[in-house]
Design a protein around this motif. Structure first.
Motif, short mmCIF file in Angstrom:
data_model
loop_
_atom_site.label_atom_id
_atom_site.label_comp_id
_atom_site.label_asym_id
_atom_site.label_seq_id
_atom_site.Cartn_x
_atom_site.Cartn_y
_atom_site.Cartn_z
N CYS A 51 20.58 19.19 5.23
CA CYS A 51 19.72 18.73 4.07
C CYS A 51 20.46 18.97 2.64
N ARG A 52 21.14 20.11 2.62
CA ARG A 52 21.81 20.78 1.35
C ARG A 52 22.76 19.92 0.69
N LYS A 53 22.83 19.27 -0.43
CA LYS A 53 23.91 18.35 -0.83
C LYS A 53 25.15 19.34 -1.08
N ARG A 113 28.21 17.86 -6.11
CA ARG A 113 27.38 17.89 -4.65
C ARG A 113 26.66 16.68 -4.94
N ASP A 121 18.71 13.78 -9.32
CA ASP A 121 18.78 15.29 -8.99
C ASP A 121 17.69 15.82 -10.11
N CYS A 166 15.63 20.49 -0.44
CA CYS A 166 16.33 21.43 0.63
C CYS A 166 15.97 22.90 0.13
N THR A 190 16.30 17.54 -4.52
CA THR A 190 17.02 18.59 -4.84
C THR A 190 17.24 19.81 -4.08
N ASN A 191 18.32 20.47 -4.52
CA ASN A 191 18.53 21.68 -3.83
C ASN A 191 17.95 22.80 -4.37
N GLN A 192 16.90 23.52 -3.50
CA GLN A 192 16.18 24.61 -4.06
C GLN A 192 16.44 25.92 -3.24
N SER A 193 17.57 26.30 -3.09
CA SER A 193 18.22 27.60 -2.23
C SER A 193 17.25 28.90 -2.93
N ALA A 228 22.60 28.42 0.52
CA ALA A 228 23.86 27.73 0.64
C ALA A 228 24.59 28.11 2.03
#
Length: 177
Positions: free
Chosen positions: A99-101, A129, A7, A89, A50-53, A93
């Motif tokens: 693709c979002r963990k 997550r 991550d 991603c 990595t989630n990059q919301s 949310a």
């Protein structure tokens, strides 16, 4: 091939409740860049998932995310390290993407790109997550206590087989000893 999935925020760099929204806000956790360089020296392929919301929320654009990743890559190069790929991603949310963990979509993309099964592959994260996504693809969960890790450690949903380390540097010291 030895592969490890990391991550980003809270593992490689300091995290922020307000998101990392600029290259100036991206600051490596002490020892993390050197740990990645050590993995490279020991023949590991290092991939970030990595989630990059913040992108999906409109807090920053793709150009900014690319600039943050460029800073990370350049900072790694200065200590002799490199990443083999960065998967992210960009969705908020509530987007319902795969693709979002904690969903495994990003990790499945990594599996496909590198043509490798992820059974037993170390998946290092600071949040539940991250670990759940890793377990969903057969990975081995590693929790670091940096970032959100201290709070995650107390979560009753923490997978029983999670290995817990103070930081990425100690994970890597264990994997390369």
């Amino acid at each position: 091939m030895k592969l490890i999935i990391l991550d980003r925020d809270g593992v490689i760099n300091h995290d922020s409740e307000q998101f990392i929204k600029s290259p100036d806000e991206w600051k490596p956790i002490p020892g993390s860049l050197e740990a990645i360089a050590r993995l490279n020296q020991w023949g590991w392929r290092v991939v970030v998932a990595t989630n990059q919301s913040g992108v999906g929320r409109g807090l920053f654009g793709m150009d900014t995310l690319n600039a943050i990743h460029e800073k990370m890559v350049k900072s790694l190069a200065q200590v002799g390290g490199r990443l083999d790929a960065i998967f992210f991603c960009p969705h908020a949310a509530d987007a319902g993407c795969d693709c979002r963990k904690p969903k495994p979509g990003l990790l499945l993309q990594i599996s496909e790109r590198f043509n490798i099964a992820l059974d037993g592959v170390p998946v290092v994260g600071d949040s539940l997550r991250d670990l759940q996504a890793g377990i969903a693809v057969g990975g081995k969960p590693y929790l670091v206590l940096t970032g959100k890790g201290q709070k995650t450690r107390e979560d009753p949903a923490l997978p029983a087989d999670t290995l817990i380390y103070p930081d990425l540097a100690t994970v890597v010291a264990d994997l390369t000893s």
